[in-house]
Motif scaffolding. Structure first.
Motif, PDB file in Angstrom:
ATOM      1  N   SER A 119      37.717  40.016  36.481  1.00  0.00           N
ATOM      2  CA  SER A 119      39.110  39.566  36.409  1.00  0.00           C
ATOM      3  C   SER A 119      39.409  39.195  34.962  1.00  0.00           C
ATOM      4  O   SER A 119      38.822  38.256  34.415  1.00  0.00           O
ATOM      5  CB  SER A 119      39.332  38.351  37.320  1.00  0.00           C
ATOM      6  OG  SER A 119      40.645  37.853  37.184  1.00  0.00           O
ATOM      7  N   ILE A 120      40.319  39.942  34.341  1.00  0.00           N
ATOM      8  CA  ILE A 120      40.636  39.757  32.930  1.00  0.00           C
ATOM      9  C   ILE A 120      42.042  39.173  32.810  1.00  0.00           C
ATOM     10  O   ILE A 120      42.973  39.631  33.489  1.00  0.00           O
ATOM     11  CB  ILE A 120      40.567  41.105  32.178  1.00  0.00           C
ATOM     12  CG1 ILE A 120      39.160  41.712  32.302  1.00  0.00           C
ATOM     13  CG2 ILE A 120      40.929  40.944  30.707  1.00  0.00           C
ATOM     14  CD1 ILE A 120      39.047  43.106  31.743  1.00  0.00           C
ATOM     15  N   PRO A 121      42.224  38.155  31.988  1.00  0.00           N
ATOM     16  CA  PRO A 121      43.561  37.571  31.807  1.00  0.00           C
ATOM     17  C   PRO A 121      44.578  38.622  31.357  1.00  0.00           C
ATOM     18  O   PRO A 121      44.250  39.509  30.558  1.00  0.00           O
ATOM     19  CB  PRO A 121      43.351  36.510  30.724  1.00  0.00           C
ATOM     20  CG  PRO A 121      41.893  36.194  30.782  1.00  0.00           C
ATOM     21  CD  PRO A 121      41.209  37.468  31.174  1.00  0.00           C
ATOM     22  N   MET A 122      45.795  38.527  31.886  1.00  0.00           N
ATOM     23  CA  MET A 122      46.861  39.434  31.473  1.00  0.00           C
ATOM     24  C   MET A 122      47.377  38.980  30.106  1.00  0.00           C
ATOM     25  O   MET A 122      48.106  37.999  29.984  1.00  0.00           O
ATOM     26  CB  MET A 122      47.992  39.419  32.499  1.00  0.00           C
ATOM     27  CG  MET A 122      49.179  40.311  32.131  1.00  0.00           C
ATOM     28  SD  MET A 122      48.747  42.066  32.060  1.00  0.00           S
ATOM     29  CE  MET A 122      48.744  42.442  33.821  1.00  0.00           C
ATOM     30  N   SER A 123      46.937  39.680  29.074  1.00  0.00           N
ATOM     31  CA  SER A 123      47.323  39.340  27.707  1.00  0.00           C
ATOM     32  C   SER A 123      47.102  40.562  26.836  1.00  0.00           C
ATOM     33  O   SER A 123      46.557  41.578  27.273  1.00  0.00           O
ATOM     34  CB  SER A 123      46.476  38.178  27.181  1.00  0.00           C
ATOM     35  OG  SER A 123      45.103  38.569  27.092  1.00  0.00           O
ATOM     36  N   GLU A 124      47.543  40.455  25.588  1.00  0.00           N
ATOM     37  CA  GLU A 124      47.335  41.563  24.661  1.00  0.00           C
ATOM     38  C   GLU A 124      45.846  41.815  24.459  1.00  0.00           C
ATOM     39  O   GLU A 124      45.383  42.958  24.431  1.00  0.00           O
ATOM     40  CB  GLU A 124      48.008  41.241  23.321  1.00  0.00           C
ATOM     41  CG  GLU A 124      47.959  42.405  22.330  1.00  0.00           C
ATOM     42  CD  GLU A 124      48.712  42.105  21.047  1.00  0.00           C
ATOM     43  OE1 GLU A 124      48.405  42.759  20.030  1.00  0.00           O
ATOM     44  OE2 GLU A 124      49.588  41.216  21.052  1.00  0.00           O
ATOM     45  N   TYR A 141      46.948  45.398  38.608  1.00  0.00           N
ATOM     46  CA  TYR A 141      47.632  44.508  37.671  1.00  0.00           C
ATOM     47  C   TYR A 141      48.413  43.442  38.446  1.00  0.00           C
ATOM     48  O   TYR A 141      49.140  43.736  39.397  1.00  0.00           O
ATOM     49  CB  TYR A 141      48.593  45.303  36.783  1.00  0.00           C
ATOM     50  CG  TYR A 141      47.898  46.272  35.847  1.00  0.00           C
ATOM     51  CD1 TYR A 141      47.415  45.855  34.619  1.00  0.00           C
ATOM     52  CD2 TYR A 141      47.716  47.611  36.211  1.00  0.00           C
ATOM     53  CE1 TYR A 141      46.777  46.739  33.755  1.00  0.00           C
ATOM     54  CE2 TYR A 141      47.072  48.500  35.359  1.00  0.00           C
ATOM     55  CZ  TYR A 141      46.613  48.054  34.133  1.00  0.00           C
ATOM     56  OH  TYR A 141      45.977  48.940  33.287  1.00  0.00           O
ATOM     57  N   GLY A 142      48.254  42.209  38.069  1.00  0.00           N
ATOM     58  CA  GLY A 142      48.973  41.090  38.673  1.00  0.00           C
ATOM     59  C   GLY A 142      49.005  39.949  37.665  1.00  0.00           C
ATOM     60  O   GLY A 142      49.196  40.147  36.468  1.00  0.00           O
ATOM     61  N   ASP A 143      48.786  38.725  38.179  1.00  0.00           N
ATOM     62  CA  ASP A 143      48.659  37.598  37.258  1.00  0.00           C
ATOM     63  C   ASP A 143      47.469  37.790  36.325  1.00  0.00           C
ATOM     64  O   ASP A 143      47.441  37.270  35.205  1.00  0.00           O
ATOM     65  CB  ASP A 143      48.508  36.287  38.041  1.00  0.00           C
ATOM     66  CG  ASP A 143      49.754  35.959  38.845  1.00  0.00           C
ATOM     67  OD1 ASP A 143      50.841  36.445  38.451  1.00  0.00           O
ATOM     68  OD2 ASP A 143      49.640  35.244  39.852  1.00  0.00           O
ATOM     69  N   SER A 144      46.480  38.510  36.831  1.00  0.00           N
ATOM     70  CA  SER A 144      45.328  38.917  36.018  1.00  0.00           C
ATOM     71  C   SER A 144      45.054  40.392  36.321  1.00  0.00           C
ATOM     72  O   SER A 144      45.652  40.980  37.230  1.00  0.00           O
ATOM     73  CB  SER A 144      44.099  38.061  36.336  1.00  0.00           C
ATOM     74  OG  SER A 144      43.726  38.230  37.690  1.00  0.00           O
TER      75      SER A 144
END
Length: 415
Positions: free
Chosen positions: A365-370, A390-393
């Protein structure tokens, strides 16, 4: 093309079929060196110290050379310096043995610096035990140019030894470079697969079939001398496939050692793809497999061997199964193929895939960020992404080598 006569002395108790096979291989080697075989002479007897064959047979050979206007005589048996000298005096032409012929082929086809060094090393190792005899004969007869090696002095033997040391040092440095390259390729996600087997087993044809790229394919021994490497992807797993120099019967260990840096492509592989010509008689197949495994023994680093049983289109199914039953203990992970028609190549690819070094499966699970999107892109390059949501993470199911999993370990939720 030079006219040549091939000669073979058979031991009285040797197997006839084996003798015929060896003579046929000698003719193929001569053809590979651009000679035209205009005659053959065979004798069954124990070796003669002066001529290898009997003196009477040597005189018969001289008559044959004159009658056929041959420029060279090639023996299948290894000759001493004295034997080469005596036979050349009797026949009034050049004389060489099988190993000198092989070295001549290698020299003609060596294109890289490393291949040329290997050929020179093999030549020097062949000449070293004969050095003193060569000098002695040349001084006795005052014939500089004998065997095409020019004039000699007493320092010849020492010069050979010094040159051998220098070449070995350079090849050793080259080997270290190969091992570093292997590590680099692994780090980039490539597994290494090396094609191995006897000359004319169909390695180059299979190589071409697997990578779908034009390579030299001829019905001739030693069409491959310098290894050729191309990328191959199976089920999203990337590998590097290398076509290597073929084995031949009775290849002496000093020659195997001289060409070690070429054979390192085999010794350093993750998988050895051993190609077998199933159209050969079963006893020949068995002997070739024994020699191949002997070459691999103690030199490979835990590589898996996959056996590609080639040229199956030339035999009925029942004959193939009968041969496989006989050689099964020497043919790990066997698969029936025909490289020329692509028959069995899909099954072969699947077998290669199943025997690649195992990769780890993980859910992350990878944080949704650049930065997270950059990591996703990197994982697509370095491993296999089975699912992504793709979701919150960013939820991913990936397959990758241990080094990659360790780098994303903070994001792993199950494995």
């Amino acid at each position: 093309m030079k006219k040549t006569i091939v000669v073979q002395r058979n031991d009285p108790n040797a197997d006839d079929a084996s003798n015929e096979r060896k003579l046929a291989e000698l003719k193929e080697l001569a053809h590979a060196a651009d000679y035209v075989v205009v005659g053959a002479l065979v004798q069954s007897r124990y070796p003669d110290r002066k001529y290898q064959i009997g003196r009477g047979k040597a005189d018969e050979l001289a008559e044959l050379v004159e009658a056929l206007d041959a420029e060279k005589v090639i023996f299948n048996n290894q000759l001493s310096t004295t034997q080469i000298y005596n036979i050349s005096e009797t026949c009034k032409c050049e004389v060489m043995d099988r190993f000198q012929l092989i070295l001549e082929i290698f020299a003609a086809r060596a294109t890289t610096r490393r291949a040329k060094l290997q050929v020179e090393l093999a030549k020097l190792q062949y000449e070293l035990p004969k050095a003193r005899s060569i000098v002695s004969l040349l001084k006795k007869e005052e014939r500089p140019g004998f065997m095409g090696l020019g004039g000699y002095e007493d320092s010849y033997e020492q010069d050979i030894k010094k040159r051998i040391v220098r070449i070995r040092a350079e090849l050793l440095h080259s080997c270290k470079g190969s091992e570093s390259l292997r590590s680099f390729r692994h780090e980039r996600g490539f597994s290494l697969v090396a094609l191995a087997g006897y000359t004319n087993a169909g390695k180059s044809t299979l190589f071409q079939s697997l990578v779908k790229e034009g390579t030299i394919v001829e019905d001739m021994l030693f069409t491959t001398l310098s290894p050729t490497t191309r990328s191959l992807t199976i089920n999203k797993r990337r590998m590097l496939l290398t076509d290597t120099v073929g084995f031949i019967e009775d290849l002496p260990h000093w020659m195997v050692d001289a060409f070690r840096s070429t054979l390192d492509e085999i010794f350093l592989a993750d998988i050895i793809l051993l190609v077998v010509d199933m159209s050969d008689p079963v006893d020949v197949i068995r002997q070739k497999l024994v020699v191949s495994h002997d070459i691999f023994w103690k030199r490979t680093e835990g590589a898996v061997i996959v056996t590609a049983l080639n040229k199956t289109d030339l035999l009925p199914e029942e004959d193939l199964q009968e041969k496989l039953d006989v050689i099964s203990y020497l043919a790990p992970h066997p698969v029936m193929i025909s490289a020329i028609s692509d028959k069995g190549t899909d099954e072969l690819k699947q077998l290669l895939y199943e025997n690649l070094p195992k990769w780890e499966h993980s859910k992350i699970s990878i944080p949704m960020s650049e930065e997270g999107m950059s990591t996703v892109s990197w994982l697509y390059d370095e491993g296999i992404v089975h699912t992504i949501e793709y979701g919150d993470s960013i939820l991913m199911e990936i397959e990758a080598r241990d080094e990659i999993i360790q780098k994303v370990k903070p994001f792993v939720i199950s494995s």
